[in-house]
Design a protein around this motif. Sequence first.
Motif, PDB file in Angstrom:
ATOM      1  N   VAL A  99       0.857  -1.190   0.000  1.00 39.49           N
ATOM      2  CA  VAL A  99       0.000   0.000   0.000  1.00 39.49           C
ATOM      3  C   VAL A  99       0.892   1.240   0.000  1.00 39.49           C
ATOM      4  CG1 VAL A  99      -1.727   1.306   1.300  1.00 39.49           C
ATOM      5  CG2 VAL A  99      -1.818  -1.198   1.274  1.00 39.49           C
ATOM      6  N   VAL A 100       0.560   2.190  -0.884  1.00 38.78           N
ATOM      7  CA  VAL A 100       1.246   3.484  -0.917  1.00 38.78           C
ATOM      8  C   VAL A 100       0.206   4.572  -0.693  1.00 38.78           C
ATOM      9  CG1 VAL A 100       2.456   5.164  -2.368  1.00 38.78           C
ATOM     10  CG2 VAL A 100       3.133   2.770  -2.425  1.00 38.78           C
ATOM     11  N   LEU A 156       4.152   2.307   2.269  1.00 37.67           N
ATOM     12  CA  LEU A 156       4.872   3.566   2.158  1.00 37.67           C
ATOM     13  C   LEU A 156       3.868   4.697   2.248  1.00 37.67           C
ATOM     14  CD1 LEU A 156       7.249   5.465   1.473  1.00 37.67           C
ATOM     15  CD2 LEU A 156       6.824   4.958  -0.949  1.00 37.67           C
ATOM     16  N   GLU A 157       4.151   5.648   3.125  1.00 38.24           N
ATOM     17  CA  GLU A 157       3.362   6.875   3.196  1.00 38.24           C
ATOM     18  C   GLU A 157       4.307   8.046   3.031  1.00 38.24           C
ATOM     19  OE1 GLU A 157       0.058   9.212   5.900  1.00 38.24           O
ATOM     20  OE2 GLU A 157       0.791   7.266   6.563  1.00 38.24           O
ATOM     21  N   ILE A 158       3.948   8.960   2.120  1.00 43.19           N
ATOM     22  CA  ILE A 158       4.779  10.118   1.819  1.00 43.19           C
ATOM     23  C   ILE A 158       4.043  11.363   2.289  1.00 43.19           C
ATOM     24  CG2 ILE A 158       5.954  11.421   0.009  1.00 43.19           C
ATOM     25  CD1 ILE A 158       5.868   8.797  -1.672  1.00 43.19           C
ATOM     26  N   THR A 159       4.717  12.152   3.136  1.00 45.17           N
ATOM     27  CA  THR A 159       4.099  13.369   3.664  1.00 45.17           C
ATOM     28  C   THR A 159       5.095  14.522   3.592  1.00 45.17           C
ATOM     29  OG1 THR A 159       4.801  12.918   5.929  1.00 45.17           O
ATOM     30  CG2 THR A 159       2.633  12.085   5.292  1.00 45.17           C
ATOM     31  N   PRO A 160       4.598  15.744   3.409  1.00 42.12           N
ATOM     32  CA  PRO A 160       5.496  16.903   3.447  1.00 42.12           C
ATOM     33  C   PRO A 160       6.110  17.060   4.838  1.00 42.12           C
ATOM     34  CG  PRO A 160       3.382  17.491   2.470  1.00 42.12           C
ATOM     35  CD  PRO A 160       3.232  16.119   3.062  1.00 42.12           C
ATOM     36  N   GLN A 161       7.359  17.455   4.894  1.00 45.52           N
ATOM     37  CA  GLN A 161       8.066  17.655   6.156  1.00 45.52           C
ATOM     38  C   GLN A 161       7.326  18.651   7.038  1.00 45.52           C
ATOM     39  OE1 GLN A 161      10.682  16.206   7.521  1.00 45.52           O
ATOM     40  NE2 GLN A 161      10.978  17.575   9.225  1.00 45.52           N
ATOM     41  N   ASN A 162       6.864  19.771   6.466  1.00 42.60           N
ATOM     42  CA  ASN A 162       6.202  20.797   7.269  1.00 42.60           C
ATOM     43  C   ASN A 162       4.873  20.325   7.824  1.00 42.60           C
ATOM     44  OD1 ASN A 162       4.906  20.815   4.812  1.00 42.60           O
ATOM     45  ND2 ASN A 162       4.978  23.020   4.536  1.00 42.60           N
ATOM     46  N   GLU A 163       4.198  19.396   7.154  1.00 43.25           N
ATOM     47  CA  GLU A 163       2.942  18.830   7.659  1.00 43.25           C
ATOM     48  C   GLU A 163       3.197  18.046   8.939  1.00 43.25           C
ATOM     49  OE1 GLU A 163       0.103  15.363   6.075  1.00 43.25           O
ATOM     50  OE2 GLU A 163       0.183  17.109   4.768  1.00 43.25           O
ATOM     51  N   ILE A 164       4.285  17.318   9.000  1.00 47.43           N
ATOM     52  CA  ILE A 164       4.636  16.555  10.194  1.00 47.43           C
ATOM     53  C   ILE A 164       4.870  17.510  11.362  1.00 47.43           C
ATOM     54  CG2 ILE A 164       6.344  14.996  11.220  1.00 47.43           C
ATOM     55  CD1 ILE A 164       4.503  13.691   9.133  1.00 47.43           C
ATOM     56  N   ALA A 165       5.598  18.587  11.101  1.00 44.05           N
ATOM     57  CA  ALA A 165       5.880  19.557  12.168  1.00 44.05           C
ATOM     58  C   ALA A 165       4.587  20.149  12.695  1.00 44.05           C
ATOM     59  CB  ALA A 165       6.790  20.655  11.642  1.00 44.05           C
TER      60      ALA A 165
END
Length: 119
Positions: free
Chosen positions: A33-34, A105-114
């Motif tokens: 799953v991606v 695999l999950e791809i997220t923007p760095q700033n979204e995590i923050a």
Amino acid sequence: MQSLNLPRPIANYFAADDDGAELLSQCFTEDAVVKDEGQTYNGRAAIKEWKEHASEKYQYTSEPLALDQEDEKAVVTSRLTGNFPGSPVELRFFFELDGEKIKALEITPQNEIALLKKS
């Protein structure tokens, strides 16, 4: 990339990212799953299609910068530079492995995590 000492399936993923959808899809288990850009892709065929569409839409390079471990996931922060809005951008790739393949695999923007960590 080598200096990060990425696990083999993850190193294979980043190496295959430049080599086309078929090679990239082979990095995944058959039922992987991606999750990317609000969409979920189930299975190797859907992952191949996801990569084909992304490659048609954007040209980019990816430079892995950091490797961390969160629970059972290997988390790679990578800088993507290309012809897309907001370039360059740092993304976080959350990999779950199954032997020598990627099962999720999950791809997220760095700033979204923050932002999520602050709330």
